[in-house]
Design an enzyme around this catalytic site. Structure first.
Site, PDB file in Angstrom:
ATOM      1  N   SER A  68       0.854  -1.170   0.000  1.00 32.71           N
ATOM      2  CA  SER A  68       0.000   0.000   0.000  1.00 32.71           C
ATOM      3  C   SER A  68       0.898   1.230   0.000  1.00 32.71           C
ATOM      4  O   SER A  68       2.113   1.122  -0.221  1.00 32.71           O
ATOM      5  CB  SER A  68      -0.937  -0.070   1.218  1.00 32.71           C
ATOM      6  N   LYS A  72       3.211   1.314  -4.015  1.00 32.31           N
ATOM      7  CA  LYS A  72       2.513   0.680  -5.143  1.00 32.31           C
ATOM      8  C   LYS A  72       3.224   0.851  -6.492  1.00 32.31           C
ATOM      9  O   LYS A  72       3.055   0.029  -7.381  1.00 32.31           O
ATOM     10  CB  LYS A  72       1.079   1.215  -5.254  1.00 32.31           C
ATOM     11  N   GLU A  84      -1.644  -7.838 -16.818  1.00 32.44           N
ATOM     12  CA  GLU A  84      -1.953  -6.871 -17.881  1.00 32.44           C
ATOM     13  C   GLU A  84      -2.566  -5.553 -17.352  1.00 32.44           C
ATOM     14  O   GLU A  84      -2.089  -4.473 -17.669  1.00 32.44           O
ATOM     15  CB  GLU A  84      -2.913  -7.555 -18.876  1.00 32.44           C
ATOM     16  N   ASN A 155     -11.408  16.167 -11.823  1.00 31.46           N
ATOM     17  CA  ASN A 155     -10.395  16.365 -10.775  1.00 31.46           C
ATOM     18  C   ASN A 155     -10.066  17.842 -10.644  1.00 31.46           C
ATOM     19  O   ASN A 155     -10.129  18.586 -11.614  1.00 31.46           O
ATOM     20  CB  ASN A 155      -9.123  15.570 -11.100  1.00 31.46           C
TER      21      ASN A 155
HETATM   22  P1  NDP Z   1      -4.403   9.838  -3.978  1.00 30.32           P
HETATM   23  O1  NDP Z   1      -3.714  10.709  -2.985  1.00 30.32           O
HETATM   24  O2  NDP Z   1      -3.620   9.187  -5.062  1.00 30.32           O
HETATM   25  O3  NDP Z   1      -5.576  10.702  -4.690  1.00 30.32           O
HETATM   26  C1  NDP Z   1      -6.443  11.504  -3.951  1.00 30.32           C
HETATM   27  C2  NDP Z   1      -7.452  12.156  -4.884  1.00 30.32           C
HETATM   28  O4  NDP Z   1      -8.371  12.920  -4.089  1.00 30.32           O
HETATM   29  C3  NDP Z   1      -6.828  13.137  -5.882  1.00 30.32           C
HETATM   30  O5  NDP Z   1      -7.546  13.088  -7.095  1.00 30.32           O
HETATM   31  C4  NDP Z   1      -7.026  14.488  -5.182  1.00 30.32           C
HETATM   32  O6  NDP Z   1      -7.089  15.587  -6.071  1.00 30.32           O
HETATM   33  C5  NDP Z   1      -8.400  14.260  -4.573  1.00 30.32           C
HETATM   34  N1  NDP Z   1      -8.648  15.169  -3.456  1.00 30.32           N
HETATM   35  C6  NDP Z   1      -8.149  15.077  -2.199  1.00 30.32           C
HETATM   36  N2  NDP Z   1      -8.622  16.100  -1.439  1.00 30.32           N
HETATM   37  C7  NDP Z   1      -9.428  16.827  -2.254  1.00 30.32           C
HETATM   38  C8  NDP Z   1     -10.220  17.999  -2.059  1.00 30.32           C
HETATM   39  N3  NDP Z   1     -10.272  18.611  -0.871  1.00 30.32           N
HETATM   40  N4  NDP Z   1     -10.954  18.466  -3.100  1.00 30.32           N
HETATM   41  C9  NDP Z   1     -10.923  17.846  -4.309  1.00 30.32           C
HETATM   42  N5  NDP Z   1     -10.182  16.732  -4.553  1.00 30.32           N
HETATM   43  C10 NDP Z   1      -9.457  16.233  -3.540  1.00 30.32           C
HETATM   44  O7  NDP Z   1      -5.182   8.769  -3.116  1.00 30.32           O
HETATM   45  P2  NDP Z   1      -5.718   7.319  -3.588  1.00 30.32           P
HETATM   46  O8  NDP Z   1      -6.311   7.470  -4.941  1.00 30.32           O
HETATM   47  O9  NDP Z   1      -4.677   6.310  -3.360  1.00 30.32           O
HETATM   48  O10 NDP Z   1      -6.869   7.056  -2.509  1.00 30.32           O
HETATM   49  C11 NDP Z   1      -8.074   7.800  -2.527  1.00 30.32           C
HETATM   50  C12 NDP Z   1      -8.990   7.236  -1.460  1.00 30.32           C
HETATM   51  O11 NDP Z   1      -9.346   5.914  -1.821  1.00 30.32           O
HETATM   52  C13 NDP Z   1      -8.332   7.142  -0.074  1.00 30.32           C
HETATM   53  O12 NDP Z   1      -9.170   7.763   0.863  1.00 30.32           O
HETATM   54  C14 NDP Z   1      -8.252   5.655   0.213  1.00 30.32           C
HETATM   55  O13 NDP Z   1      -8.536   5.373   1.563  1.00 30.32           O
HETATM   56  C15 NDP Z   1      -9.364   5.106  -0.675  1.00 30.32           C
HETATM   57  N6  NDP Z   1      -9.099   3.719  -1.084  1.00 30.32           N
HETATM   58  C16 NDP Z   1     -10.028   2.792  -0.737  1.00 30.32           C
HETATM   59  C17 NDP Z   1      -9.840   1.459  -1.077  1.00 30.32           C
HETATM   60  C18 NDP Z   1     -10.869   0.466  -0.672  1.00 30.32           C
HETATM   61  O14 NDP Z   1     -10.585  -0.732  -0.812  1.00 30.32           O
HETATM   62  N7  NDP Z   1     -12.044   0.869  -0.218  1.00 30.32           N
HETATM   63  C19 NDP Z   1      -8.628   1.010  -1.816  1.00 30.32           C
HETATM   64  C20 NDP Z   1      -7.739   2.106  -2.177  1.00 30.32           C
HETATM   65  C21 NDP Z   1      -7.974   3.404  -1.803  1.00 30.32           C
HETATM   66  P3  NDP Z   1      -5.726  16.266  -6.647  1.00 30.32           P
HETATM   67  O15 NDP Z   1      -5.238  15.330  -7.714  1.00 30.32           O
HETATM   68  O16 NDP Z   1      -6.183  17.560  -7.206  1.00 30.32           O
HETATM   69  O17 NDP Z   1      -4.802  16.393  -5.490  1.00 30.32           O
END
Ligand code: NDP
Length: 285
Positions: A68, A72, A84, A155
């Site tokens: 995690s 990753k 793939e 986004n």
């Molecule tokens: P990342 O940090 O890679 O991405 C976070 C995303 O959230 C980005 O697109 C970011 O935008 C956006 N974001 C964060 N804060 C804001 C805000 N205040 N306003 C608008 N956009 C916002 O995280 P991950 O993709 O790895 O994870 C995202 C969520 O998914 C986490 O909370 C994680 O816990 C959850 N998750 C759940 C899983 C499950 O099995 N249920 C598995 C994997 C993840 P920007 O690009 O502009 O910064």
């Protein structure tokens, strides 16, 4: 004399910080229910120690491990083979070890897909994804490979949404679009599934991604990746609008089930895993 084996199969997770990651409780409940003598060790592995942790897992003949945040992408250079869809996503969160060879998969998007499939087939559907981070990327790729017709990624940093849309266009038949997300988003008419794949709502039951809730049709399925708390404000508001909802626990449980199938060739029961997480997160309907 006893012919009992005192050697458990070893699996686990490498991440940092790891103390709040409940996957160990979910997986060990699943293993116990299936009668599998396996352990899942939740390891705090700092970025500089990833190579040593992987060498240790190989030396101790672990069956496999999850990785995690923050490993990753960094794990890719240690792998012998990459599945793939993980290659397209460019990230791996599940590694099988067989005869010292490492094969990487990405089960995040697959777990989401398995959860979604319980309520609808994504084939031919129009989907809006909020967020363009690792979770959004994995989900978008799996939905596109599963035949979703149109995928829009919104986004606040539009270049990240654009990169995912381009990835989908290059690797699937889905029509992919990126939009810049500023202010409250009007959910486009005809959206079959709206997915919050941002981190908004994690650990905060009152946080909600900025969408115009009145634009939400009750025909739209609203899904959230946030597992904690499972009933996010977005899902509560969507439910109040008459929408069918999917919480992040389903994604978490299904990625664990898919991981156990890859690593151990075992079928785990979702019920005990869901119950274990629901107790930990205090899930409510
Ligand atoms: P990342 O940090 O890679 O991405 C976070 C995303 O959230 C980005 O697109 C970011 O935008 C956006 N974001 C964060 N804060 C804001 C805000 N205040 N306003 C608008 N956009 C916002 O995280 P991950 O993709 O790895 O994870 C995202 C969520 O998914 C986490 O909370 C994680 O816990 C959850 N998750 C759940 C899983 C499950 O099995 N249920 C598995 C994997 C993840 P920007 O690009 O502009 O910064």
């Amino acid at each position: 004399m006893t012919d009992r084996s005192f050697r458990s199969i070893l699996t686990g997770s490498f991440s940092t910080p790891c103390a709040k990651n409940p996957t160990v409780a979910m997986m060990e409940a699943g293993y116990a229910k299936a009668g599998i003598d396996a352990r899942y060790i939740n390891c705090d592995v700092k970025p500089d120690n990833l190579a040593a942790a992987i060498a240790g897992a190989k030396a101790m003949e672990w069956a496999g491990f999850n990785c995690s945040i923050p490993h990753k992408i960094a794990v890719l250079e240690h792998l012998d083979e990459i599945a793939e869809s993980a290659k397209i996503i460019g990230a791996v969160n599940c590694v099988q070890i067989r005869d010292g060879r490492l094969t990487g998969n990405n089960t995040d998007g697959k777990g989401f897909l398995a959860s979604l499939r319980k309520v609808t087939d994504p084939k031919g559907k129009t989907i809006v994804i909020l967020g363009a981070g690792g979770a959004a990327r994995a989900i978008a790729v799996e939905l596109a490979l599963a035949g979703a017709a149109r995928i829009t990624i919104a986004n606040r940093s539009p270049e990240k949404a654009k990169a995912i849309a381009e990835l989908l266009t290059q690797n699937s038949d889905a029509q992919a679009h990126a939009i810049s997300w500023e202010g409250a988003l009007d959910v486009p008419k005809g959206t079959d599934v709206l997915i919050n794949a941002t981190s908004i709502g994690l650990g905060d039951a009152e946080a909600i991604p900025a969408i115009e809730t009145s634009s939400l049709s009750n025909a739209t399925i609203v899904a959230d990746v946030i597992p904690n708390p499972p009933m996010t404000k977005l899902l509560r508001e969507a439910k109040a609008q008459g929408c069918q909802t999917l919480d992040g626990l389903g994604m978490l449980v299904n990625q664990g089930i898919i991981g156990a199938e890859l690593v151990l060739g075992a079928k785990l029961s979702p019920d005990i895993m869901e119950k274990t997480l629901a107790v930990i997160f205090g899930a409510q309907d």
